[in-house]
Design a protein around this motif. Structure first.
Motif, PDB file in Angstrom:
ATOM      1  N   TYR A 112       0.991  -1.380   0.177  1.00  0.00           N
ATOM      2  CA  TYR A 112      -0.005   0.230   0.043  1.00  0.00           C
ATOM      3  C   TYR A 112       0.900   1.212   0.183  1.00  0.00           C
ATOM      4  CZ  TYR A 112      -3.595   3.265   1.229  1.00  0.00           C
ATOM      5  OH  TYR A 112      -4.142   4.696   1.844  1.00  0.00           O
ATOM      6  N   GLU A 113       1.688   1.093   1.195  1.00  0.00           N
ATOM      7  CA  GLU A 113       2.743   2.607   1.004  1.00  0.00           C
ATOM      8  C   GLU A 113       4.532   1.669   0.355  1.00  0.00           C
ATOM      9  OE1 GLU A 113       2.910   5.174   3.673  1.00  0.00           O
ATOM     10  OE2 GLU A 113       0.253   4.355   4.211  1.00  0.00           O
ATOM     11  N   PRO A 114       4.698   1.987  -0.146  1.00  0.00           N
ATOM     12  CA  PRO A 114       6.138   1.001  -0.533  1.00  0.00           C
ATOM     13  C   PRO A 114       7.269   1.383   0.570  1.00  0.00           C
ATOM     14  CG  PRO A 114       5.215   2.195  -3.044  1.00  0.00           C
ATOM     15  CD  PRO A 114       4.703   2.339  -1.022  1.00  0.00           C
ATOM     16  N   TYR A 115       7.087   2.685   0.645  1.00  0.00           N
ATOM     17  CA  TYR A 115       8.545   2.647   1.815  1.00  0.00           C
ATOM     18  C   TYR A 115       8.153   2.614   3.920  1.00  0.00           C
ATOM     19  CZ  TYR A 115       9.837   6.248  -1.386  1.00  0.00           C
ATOM     20  OH  TYR A 115      10.817   7.091  -2.412  1.00  0.00           O
ATOM     21  N   THR A 116       7.267   1.702   3.216  1.00  0.00           N
ATOM     22  CA  THR A 116       6.417   0.904   5.180  1.00  0.00           C
ATOM     23  C   THR A 116       6.443  -0.111   4.564  1.00  0.00           C
ATOM     24  OG1 THR A 116       4.093   0.913   4.564  1.00  0.00           O
ATOM     25  CG2 THR A 116       5.068   2.968   5.461  1.00  0.00           C
ATOM     26  N   GLU A 117       7.439  -1.133   3.752  1.00  0.00           N
ATOM     27  CA  GLU A 117       6.707  -2.566   3.747  1.00  0.00           C
ATOM     28  C   GLU A 117       8.326  -2.397   2.822  1.00  0.00           C
ATOM     29  OE1 GLU A 117       4.389  -4.271   3.270  1.00  0.00           O
ATOM     30  OE2 GLU A 117       2.819  -2.304   4.321  1.00  0.00           O
ATOM     31  N   GLY A 118       8.502  -4.425   2.791  1.00  0.00           N
ATOM     32  CA  GLY A 118       9.721  -4.759   2.362  1.00  0.00           C
ATOM     33  C   GLY A 118       9.219  -5.632   1.227  1.00  0.00           C
ATOM     34  N   GLY A 119      10.836  -4.338   0.244  1.00  0.00           N
ATOM     35  CA  GLY A 119      11.038  -4.797  -0.772  1.00  0.00           C
ATOM     36  C   GLY A 119      11.742  -3.787  -1.842  1.00  0.00           C
ATOM     37  N   TYR A 120      11.710  -3.752  -3.240  1.00  0.00           N
ATOM     38  CA  TYR A 120      12.933  -3.097  -3.899  1.00  0.00           C
ATOM     39  C   TYR A 120      12.153  -2.370  -4.799  1.00  0.00           C
ATOM     40  CZ  TYR A 120      13.040  -7.054  -6.328  1.00  0.00           C
ATOM     41  OH  TYR A 120      13.095  -7.981  -7.544  1.00  0.00           O
ATOM     42  N   PHE A 121      12.985  -1.254  -5.281  1.00  0.00           N
ATOM     43  CA  PHE A 121      12.718  -0.531  -6.735  1.00  0.00           C
ATOM     44  C   PHE A 121      13.467  -0.769  -7.427  1.00  0.00           C
ATOM     45  CE2 PHE A 121      10.873   2.628  -3.202  1.00  0.00           C
ATOM     46  CZ  PHE A 121      10.159   3.260  -4.118  1.00  0.00           C
ATOM     47  N   GLU A 122      12.725  -1.166  -8.673  1.00  0.00           N
ATOM     48  CA  GLU A 122      13.191  -1.657 -10.363  1.00  0.00           C
ATOM     49  C   GLU A 122      13.001  -0.568 -11.116  1.00  0.00           C
ATOM     50  OE1 GLU A 122      12.181  -5.571 -12.312  1.00  0.00           O
ATOM     51  OE2 GLU A 122      12.706  -6.233 -10.095  1.00  0.00           O
ATOM     52  N   CYS A 123      13.280  -0.171 -12.610  1.00  0.00           N
ATOM     53  CA  CYS A 123      13.383   1.035 -12.835  1.00  0.00           C
ATOM     54  C   CYS A 123      13.942   0.608 -14.279  1.00  0.00           C
ATOM     55  CB  CYS A 123      13.757   1.940 -12.952  1.00  0.00           C
ATOM     56  SG  CYS A 123      16.125   1.400 -12.166  1.00  0.00           S
ATOM     57  N   ALA A 124      13.193   1.232 -15.520  1.00  0.00           N
ATOM     58  CA  ALA A 124      13.370   0.615 -16.801  1.00  0.00           C
ATOM     59  C   ALA A 124      12.905   1.724 -17.989  1.00  0.00           C
ATOM     60  CB  ALA A 124      12.908  -0.756 -17.099  1.00  0.00           C
TER      61      ALA A 124
END
Length: 146
Positions: A112-124
């Motif tokens: 729901y909120e990327p900065y509060t969850e575990g994960g990472y960013f991808e870009c293309a």
């Protein structure tokens, strides 16, 4: 016994010099990639200011912390966008256009909120090679002499 120990020591030293050479080679390769990727421009739009003509090389995907043109922050396992484009297309890459970024959560549920969850960013984006001369920048207009 001493002869065996001497042979083991010689082999071990020979192996170390080989490992040192491998590390030195990897460091030189990484330095070359870093130098080459510094020149690559990254933009969210379809055109790069000053370079209107280009040839499309293809799509490039990498990991990024926040925005595709972000230079700081954490880059997780794997290549950033510039390094991924360079590894795929070599020195031909002058810019990456039409970039996008998305969050990849660590679990099966969308964040729901990327900065509060575990994960990472991808870009293309699309890797391009400039084909025409750079467009001159507009010179400031001066008032006519009276």
């Amino acid at each position: 016994m001493r002869l065996v120990l001497l042979l083991v020591a010689v082999v071990a030293l020979g192996g170390c010099s080989s490992a040192d050479q491998d590390v030195a080679h990897l460091q030189q390769e990484q330095d070359a990639i870093s130098a080459a990727t510094r020149k690559i421009k990254v933009v969210a739009r379809a055109n790069v200011k000053g370079n209107l003509q280009y040839t499309v090389l293809g799509r490039a995907e990498g990991y990024c912390f926040n925005r595709p043109n972000e230079t700081g922050g954490q880059v997780i396992h794997g290549d950033g966008l510039r390094a991924a484009a360079y590894r795929e297309y070599g020195d031909q890459v002058d810019a990456i256009v039409n970039t996008s970024v998305w969050f990849v959560p660590d679990d099966d549920y969308g964040a729901y909120e990327p900065y509060t969850e575990g994960g990472y960013f991808e870009c293309a984006g699309t890797a391009v090679h400039f084909t025409g001369e750079s467009a001159p920048f507009a010179k400031p207009k001066t008032a006519p002499a009276s």
